[in-house]
Write an enzyme that holds these catalytic residues in place. Structure first.
Site, short mmCIF file in Angstrom:
data_model
loop_
_atom_site.label_atom_id
_atom_site.label_comp_id
_atom_site.label_asym_id
_atom_site.label_seq_id
_atom_site.Cartn_x
_atom_site.Cartn_y
_atom_site.Cartn_z
N GLU A 237 -8.11 -7.91 22.03
CA GLU A 237 -7.84 -6.96 20.95
C GLU A 237 -6.42 -7.15 20.41
O GLU A 237 -6.18 -7.11 19.21
CB GLU A 237 -8.02 -5.53 21.45
CG GLU A 237 -7.81 -4.49 20.35
CD GLU A 237 -7.80 -3.07 20.86
OE1 GLU A 237 -8.19 -2.16 20.12
OE2 GLU A 237 -7.37 -2.86 22.03
N ARG A 263 7.19 -12.62 -13.17
CA ARG A 263 7.95 -11.50 -13.72
C ARG A 263 9.33 -11.97 -14.19
O ARG A 263 10.11 -12.54 -13.42
CB ARG A 263 8.09 -10.42 -12.64
CG ARG A 263 9.01 -9.27 -13.01
CD ARG A 263 8.40 -8.36 -14.04
NE ARG A 263 9.15 -7.11 -14.13
CZ ARG A 263 9.09 -6.30 -15.18
NH1 ARG A 263 8.32 -6.60 -16.21
NH2 ARG A 263 9.78 -5.18 -15.19
N GLN A 274 18.49 -14.43 -5.33
CA GLN A 274 18.44 -14.43 -3.88
C GLN A 274 18.11 -13.06 -3.30
O GLN A 274 17.51 -12.96 -2.22
CB GLN A 274 19.77 -14.94 -3.31
CG GLN A 274 20.02 -16.41 -3.60
CD GLN A 274 21.37 -16.88 -3.08
OE1 GLN A 274 22.20 -16.08 -2.67
NE2 GLN A 274 21.58 -18.18 -3.11
#
Length: 379
Positions: A237, A263, A274
């Protein structure tokens, strides 16, 4: 030491991606917001043989192991569809039933798990026990040729969509743990939805066992050996949880990188700055490191080697990486990071949940301090 991925595993990644891609992020987010199971994707994974990739071939599965199941979990998440129930139905229940179940139990449950048409969820957590498994109080007492179960479980995922529970309960005079298969429609089993604010397809439940009667055949493995047996499922799990986190991080970073390239503000892509690029690059590095530890942990378990340390480290690293990647992706999107149109917030919520479950980061740090560094136990 060969770090190259095999052709078989590359083909598996590609095939799983091809099955999951038509569903993807929009599909998952729609179901997460509505709180409804991703049934169509689950069936598609079953029909293609990927839901049961770790189920033995004689019971209709793919005959693979945890390495292959982890790849499936990672790739569906990387396509934007991180199905949480694979962790409990296949990493825990299928692994435990295949290893410890009787032949009758294997024949009854494994084919349905392999096909994706049946689910067996896992019931261990209790409200008063928290992370302390030794304090579990749900009890199964033997009466004649039956077991009678009383007690309560908490934060149990997907009960409404499952046919059975793999239940952890105390048995015998010594109060040792044992495992049982309990039908979800058993008389005396009361299921109450536990409201959570995280957007998930899977619902959480509180379970009350009021003198639930089970046949002797409901016992999985040997009575009193449940603590040892359950860890055959808990390490898987954690490993598949780590794989899911790696996939979530990959998905979030892919979305963020595309947005940062497209964008434009002040006549250049925002990814040229940066302040945008470095958090994404850092998250990418952390994701790759988590992926390496996840593969190591899966390989160790699959080869019968001690995997506790690697499983815990993989889960810790991958949850941190997923949360950082989702956070960086949302920051890259600015205000659009919380806009419904871009659908990023459900992944952040799931990553945040996976920092807590199936084992929280603090208990992992306790484990590493005690078992890896040899420091005194703190709890």
């Amino acid at each position: 030491m060969d770090f190259a991925e095999s052709d078989e595993h590359r083909d598996l990644r590609a095939a799983v991606g091809a099955v999951a891609a038509p569903y993807g992020g929009a599909y998952y987010v729609e179901h997460a917001r509505a709180g409804t199971e991703c049934t169509e994707l689950w069936h598609a994974l079953g029909d293609s043989g990927f839901a049961g990739v770790n189920v033995p071939e004689e019971y209709g599965g793919g005959g693979g192991g945890l390495v292959e199941l982890a790849l499936v979990c990672e790739e569906i998440a990387a396509q934007g569809a991180p199905i949480l129930l694979l962790l409990v139905t296949h990493a825990i229940s299928a692994e435990v039933i295949a290893e410890y179940g009787t032949e009758e139990q294997r024949k009854e449950w494994l084919p349905g798990l392999a096909s994706g048409r049946r689910k067996v969820v896992f019931a261990i957590t209790e409200p008063e026990a928290g992370s302390n498994t030794h304090k579990l109080s749900t009890r199964a007492r033997g009466v004649g040729d039956e077991w009678i179960v009383t007690g309560e479980k908490y934060y149990i995922s997907g009960v409404d969509d499952a046919e059975a529970l793999l239940l952890v309960a105390r048995t015998g005079d010594e109060g040792q743990l044992s495992l049982f298969l309990v039908p979800t429609d058993a008389p005396g089993l009361q299921k109450t939805v536990l409201p959570v604010d995280v957007m998930l397809p899977e619902k959480q439940f509180t379970l009350h066992f009021d003198e639930v009667r089970l046949p002797a055949s409901a016992l999985v493995g040997a009575e009193g050996q449940g603590f040892r047996q359950v860890f055959h499922g808990l390490n898987p799990e954690r490993i598949t949880g780590a794989a899911l986190c790696v996939g979530i991080a990959r998905y979030a970073l892919d979305r963020a990188a595309r947005y940062a390239k497209d964008r434009q503000v002040w006549d250049r892509p925002i990814g040229a700055h940066q302040g945008v690029a470095h958090p994404l690059a850092k998250a990418k590095i952390e994701t790759e490191l988590a992926a390496l530890m996840t593969r190591k942990a899966a390989w160790l378990h699959q080869n019968g080697l001690p995997a506790g340390e690697a499983s815990n480290m993989a889960k810790y690293a991958a949850a941190e990486a997923a949360l950082a990647a989702c956070d960086a992706a949302m920051q890259t999107h600015g205000g659009n990071g919380v806009a419904q149109e871009f659908g990023l917030l459900p992944y952040w919520g799931l990553a945040r949940l996976l920092r807590i479950a199936p084992v929280n980061r603090e208990m992992i740090l306790n484990f590493v301090a005690q078992h890896s560094l040899g420091l005194p136990r703190s709890y």
